[in-house]
Design a protein around this motif. Structure first.
Motif, PDB file in Angstrom:
ATOM      1  N   VAL A  15       0.836  -1.200   0.000  1.00  0.00           N
ATOM      2  CA  VAL A  15       0.000   0.000   0.000  1.00  0.00           C
ATOM      3  C   VAL A  15       0.872   1.253   0.000  1.00  0.00           C
ATOM      4  O   VAL A  15       0.606   2.219  -0.731  1.00  0.00           O
ATOM      5  N   VAL A  16       1.938   1.262   0.783  1.00  0.00           N
ATOM      6  CA  VAL A  16       2.844   2.414   0.835  1.00  0.00           C
ATOM      7  C   VAL A  16       3.526   2.619  -0.513  1.00  0.00           C
ATOM      8  O   VAL A  16       3.620   3.746  -1.006  1.00  0.00           O
ATOM      9  N   ILE A  17       3.981   1.552  -1.135  1.00  0.00           N
ATOM     10  CA  ILE A  17       4.633   1.658  -2.442  1.00  0.00           C
ATOM     11  C   ILE A  17       3.655   2.184  -3.487  1.00  0.00           C
ATOM     12  O   ILE A  17       4.002   3.051  -4.301  1.00  0.00           O
ATOM     13  N   ALA A  18       2.414   1.716  -3.469  1.00  0.00           N
ATOM     14  CA  ALA A  18       1.413   2.192  -4.427  1.00  0.00           C
ATOM     15  C   ALA A  18       1.110   3.674  -4.214  1.00  0.00           C
ATOM     16  O   ALA A  18       0.972   4.433  -5.175  1.00  0.00           O
ATOM     17  N   ALA A  19       1.025   4.099  -2.952  1.00  0.00           N
ATOM     18  CA  ALA A  19       0.755   5.513  -2.656  1.00  0.00           C
ATOM     19  C   ALA A  19       1.893   6.399  -3.136  1.00  0.00           C
ATOM     20  O   ALA A  19       1.655   7.457  -3.729  1.00  0.00           O
ATOM     21  N   ILE A  20       3.121   5.978  -2.903  1.00  0.00           N
ATOM     22  CA  ILE A  20       4.278   6.757  -3.361  1.00  0.00           C
ATOM     23  C   ILE A  20       4.284   6.837  -4.882  1.00  0.00           C
ATOM     24  O   ILE A  20       4.550   7.899  -5.458  1.00  0.00           O
ATOM     25  N   PHE A  21       3.966   5.739  -5.545  1.00  0.00           N
ATOM     26  CA  PHE A  21       3.922   5.726  -7.006  1.00  0.00           C
ATOM     27  C   PHE A  21       2.871   6.710  -7.523  1.00  0.00           C
ATOM     28  O   PHE A  21       3.124   7.484  -8.441  1.00  0.00           O
TER      29      PHE A  21
END
Length: 71
Positions: A15-21
């Motif tokens: 979820v964190v990686i998707a938000a940063i992307f």
């Protein structure tokens, strides 16, 4: 930490990686689209219209679309 803890940790990381992307995607609007958005925002004030000319991420653009639908 059991198996469930590892799954939760992996889920949070995804979820964190998707938000940063999503927050770092480039603004793909053309110059005419930016000017059109600025002209539409003029009734809300010159500052709001000027903000439309800047690069914006998809989250900001989605927020604008939501606020247009609720008005």
């Amino acid at each position: 930490m059991g198996k469930n803890g590892i799954y939760i940790l992996c889920g949070v990381a995804l979820v964190v990686i998707a938000a940063i992307f999503l927050l770092n995607l480039p603004d793909n609007r053309s110059g005419t689209e930016r000017v059109g958005d600025a002209v539409e925002a003029l009734p809300n004030g010159v500052d709001k219209a000027g903000d439309q000319l800047k690069d914006r991420n998809p989250v900001e653009k989605a927020g604008d679309a939501i606020s247009k639908k609720t008005d």
